[in-house]
Design a protein around this motif. Sequence first.
Motif, PDB file in Angstrom:
ATOM      1  N   VAL A   1      24.506  45.155  30.757  1.00 46.40           N
ATOM      2  CA  VAL A   1      24.767  46.367  29.975  1.00 46.40           C
ATOM      3  C   VAL A   1      26.233  46.788  30.073  1.00 46.40           C
ATOM      4  N   PHE A   2      26.934  46.328  31.105  1.00 47.96           N
ATOM      5  CA  PHE A   2      28.332  46.720  31.303  1.00 47.96           C
ATOM      6  C   PHE A   2      29.310  45.846  30.514  1.00 47.96           C
ATOM      7  N   GLY A   3      28.814  44.818  29.840  1.00 45.97           N
ATOM      8  CA  GLY A   3      29.694  43.916  29.111  1.00 45.97           C
ATOM      9  C   GLY A   3      30.272  42.866  30.030  1.00 45.97           C
ATOM     10  N   ASP A   4      31.530  42.469  29.795  1.00 47.91           N
ATOM     11  CA  ASP A   4      32.093  41.432  30.653  1.00 47.91           C
ATOM     12  C   ASP A   4      33.382  41.908  31.318  1.00 47.91           C
ATOM     13  N   LEU A   5      33.856  41.110  32.261  1.00 44.60           N
ATOM     14  CA  LEU A   5      35.021  41.437  33.076  1.00 44.60           C
ATOM     15  C   LEU A   5      36.081  40.353  32.952  1.00 44.60           C
ATOM     16  N   ASP A   6      37.341  40.752  33.083  1.00 45.25           N
ATOM     17  CA  ASP A   6      38.399  39.767  33.254  1.00 45.25           C
ATOM     18  C   ASP A   6      38.254  39.120  34.624  1.00 45.25           C
ATOM     19  N   THR A   7      38.844  37.946  34.780  1.00 41.74           N
ATOM     20  CA  THR A   7      38.677  37.178  36.011  1.00 41.74           C
ATOM     21  C   THR A   7      39.079  37.964  37.243  1.00 41.74           C
ATOM     22  N   ASP A   8      40.145  38.752  37.142  1.00 43.21           N
ATOM     23  CA  ASP A   8      40.646  39.467  38.322  1.00 43.21           C
ATOM     24  C   ASP A   8      40.268  40.940  38.338  1.00 43.21           C
ATOM     25  N   ALA A   9      39.346  41.352  37.478  1.00 44.42           N
ATOM     26  CA  ALA A   9      38.958  42.769  37.406  1.00 44.42           C
ATOM     27  C   ALA A   9      38.000  43.123  38.541  1.00 44.42           C
ATOM     28  N   PRO A  10      37.991  44.393  38.970  1.00 46.89           N
ATOM     29  CA  PRO A  10      37.025  44.822  39.990  1.00 46.89           C
ATOM     30  C   PRO A  10      35.591  44.667  39.492  1.00 46.89           C
ATOM     31  N   SER A  11      34.661  44.519  40.421  1.00 48.33           N
ATOM     32  CA  SER A  11      33.247  44.345  40.072  1.00 48.33           C
ATOM     33  C   SER A  11      32.658  45.612  39.458  1.00 48.33           C
ATOM     34  N   PHE A  12      31.531  45.433  38.742  1.00 52.54           N
ATOM     35  CA  PHE A  12      30.822  46.577  38.191  1.00 52.54           C
ATOM     36  C   PHE A  12      30.315  47.473  39.318  1.00 52.54           C
ATOM     37  N   HIS A  13      30.461  48.783  39.139  1.00 54.99           N
ATOM     38  CA  HIS A  13      29.863  49.739  40.059  1.00 54.99           C
ATOM     39  C   HIS A  13      28.921  50.635  39.266  1.00 54.99           C
ATOM     40  N   GLU A  14      28.265  51.563  39.948  1.00 58.21           N
ATOM     41  CA  GLU A  14      27.218  52.349  39.309  1.00 58.21           C
ATOM     42  C   GLU A  14      27.721  53.240  38.175  1.00 58.21           C
ATOM     43  N   HIS A  15      29.010  53.513  38.137  1.00 57.31           N
ATOM     44  CA  HIS A  15      29.547  54.376  37.083  1.00 57.31           C
ATOM     45  C   HIS A  15      30.403  53.603  36.087  1.00 57.31           C
ATOM     46  N   SER A  16      30.294  52.286  36.087  1.00 57.59           N
ATOM     47  CA  SER A  16      31.026  51.494  35.095  1.00 57.59           C
ATOM     48  C   SER A  16      30.534  51.862  33.692  1.00 57.59           C
ATOM     49  N   PRO A  17      31.437  51.939  32.716  1.00 59.90           N
ATOM     50  CA  PRO A  17      31.009  52.274  31.346  1.00 59.90           C
ATOM     51  C   PRO A  17      30.176  51.158  30.733  1.00 59.90           C
ATOM     52  N   TYR A  18      29.248  51.551  29.889  1.00 59.10           N
ATOM     53  CA  TYR A  18      28.419  50.572  29.193  1.00 59.10           C
ATOM     54  C   TYR A  18      29.198  49.966  28.026  1.00 59.10           C
ATOM     55  N   ASN A  19      29.084  48.650  27.872  1.00 58.99           N
ATOM     56  CA  ASN A  19      29.779  47.960  26.788  1.00 58.99           C
ATOM     57  C   ASN A  19      29.042  46.664  26.457  1.00 58.99           C
ATOM     58  N   PRO A  20      27.768  46.750  26.043  1.00 57.94           N
ATOM     59  CA  PRO A  20      26.960  45.544  25.835  1.00 57.94           C
ATOM     60  C   PRO A  20      27.494  44.675  24.709  1.00 57.94           C
ATOM     61  N   SER A  21      27.272  43.349  24.841  1.00 65.47           N
ATOM     62  CA  SER A  21      27.892  42.392  23.931  1.00 65.47           C
ATOM     63  C   SER A  21      26.931  41.711  22.969  1.00 65.47           C
ATOM     64  N   ASN A  22      25.632  41.775  23.235  1.00 60.07           N
ATOM     65  CA  ASN A  22      24.671  41.036  22.425  1.00 60.07           C
ATOM     66  C   ASN A  22      23.412  41.885  22.236  1.00 60.07           C
ATOM     67  N   PRO A  23      22.515  41.477  21.342  1.00 60.08           N
ATOM     68  CA  PRO A  23      21.318  42.294  21.099  1.00 60.08           C
ATOM     69  C   PRO A  23      20.471  42.530  22.350  1.00 60.08           C
ATOM     70  N   TYR A  24      20.376  41.529  23.228  1.00 61.21           N
ATOM     71  CA  TYR A  24      19.601  41.730  24.458  1.00 61.21           C
ATOM     72  C   TYR A  24      20.204  42.837  25.306  1.00 61.21           C
ATOM     73  N   SER A  25      21.491  42.704  25.638  1.00 63.22           N
ATOM     74  CA  SER A  25      22.101  43.695  26.528  1.00 63.22           C
ATOM     75  C   SER A  25      22.177  45.071  25.866  1.00 63.22           C
ATOM     76  N   ALA A  26      22.351  45.095  24.540  1.00 64.02           N
ATOM     77  CA  ALA A  26      22.354  46.383  23.838  1.00 64.02           C
ATOM     78  C   ALA A  26      20.992  47.058  23.926  1.00 64.02           C
ATOM     79  N   SER A  27      19.919  46.266  23.826  1.00 68.77           N
ATOM     80  CA  SER A  27      18.576  46.855  23.918  1.00 68.77           C
ATOM     81  C   SER A  27      18.285  47.349  25.327  1.00 68.77           C
ATOM     82  N   LYS A  28      18.789  46.636  26.340  1.00 69.59           N
ATOM     83  CA  LYS A  28      18.608  47.099  27.719  1.00 69.59           C
ATOM     84  C   LYS A  28      19.443  48.345  27.985  1.00 69.59           C
ATOM     85  N   ALA A  29      20.662  48.384  27.448  1.00 76.69           N
ATOM     86  CA  ALA A  29      21.481  49.590  27.589  1.00 76.69           C
ATOM     87  C   ALA A  29      20.766  50.782  26.966  1.00 76.69           C
TER      88      ALA A  29
END
Length: 342
Positions: free
Chosen positions: A136-164
């Motif tokens: 539901v958080f979308g994707d990260l750049d290689t050197d970006a910090p990991s997802f945490h509980e307050h990461s913004p939602y940015n789904p990329s496909n119909p599955y992740s959008a439906s879960k978001a």
Amino acid sequence: MKILVTGGAGFIGSAVVRHIINHTQDSVINLDKLTYAGNLASLDSVSSNPRYHFAHVDICDKTAVQAVFEQHQPDVIMHLAAESHVDKSIDGAAAFLQTNIIGTYQLLEVAREYWQTLPISKKDDFKFHHISTDEVFGDLDTDAPSFHEHSPYNPSNPYSASKASSDHLVRAWARTYQLPVIVTNSSNNYGPYHYPEKLIPVVIINALQGKALPIYGSGQQIRDWLYVEDHADALYRVISQGKIGETYNIGGNSERSNLDVVTTICDILEKHVPTPAAKPSYRELIKHISDRPGHDRRYAIDITKIKKTLAWQPQTTFQTGLEQTVLWYLNNEDWWRPLLAD
């Protein structure tokens, strides 16, 4: 506790059911529609236990779900029922919107109506635990910090959008109706009883049959891998000790590229089932194919919160878990072989 598990015949759901029956004194009501990915054979080891009950019900069928609540009077809901395969969601999103959004809505409404009728003593202990994904958080750049509980939602496909969407519904029911909810978002699961459409089981089974091992694009997409039995342990920890209204991220601390995962499986198979000299090695079966539309580059989960507040962390290293998974598929052909004909 009486725990109602939706999607309890699926991959993660069946691991949760087995964990509860084998490691606690709680009772389980497994509510499952039994779509193609639901398999009651995954529960053969616990199906005769008197603390286990099965209800063949679609979460979109409000009347049928209400009947299950009335009959079993659950104390906790663990909502895992979902359509979850990204490729299938790209080819046909309708089923994902129906199950993941409308199904969650129907379940929330039944749970809310039921919860409101409970006596105070039971009402205070009731929990609706919604199990979601890091996608539901979308994707990260290689050197970006990991997802945490307050990461913004940015789904990329119909599955992740439906879960978001389902995550937002659950939190809305908590805020508007005060329904006592907990949300968890996990990284990629792997392990025994995984339906052969996801990367790891596909590679294991194809390799054993001498078929091509497909990898999208360059294979450099990175995922954090979580052994499914560690996930089941974490989910039970959340319903036992987690705080109402909180979100917990659950990960395996095991970031690997898809190519690394596939080559590691090949090496494990060479150790246990060496390929004959006249045939291609397992690694030689690797085939790069056109990349998936909108393919996320990297997922990574920060588990600091659940580690600090609930004293949970994964117990299975990726190498150990992957070897256990490969050995399980080698020893349980009677489970996966019939699924190939579906």
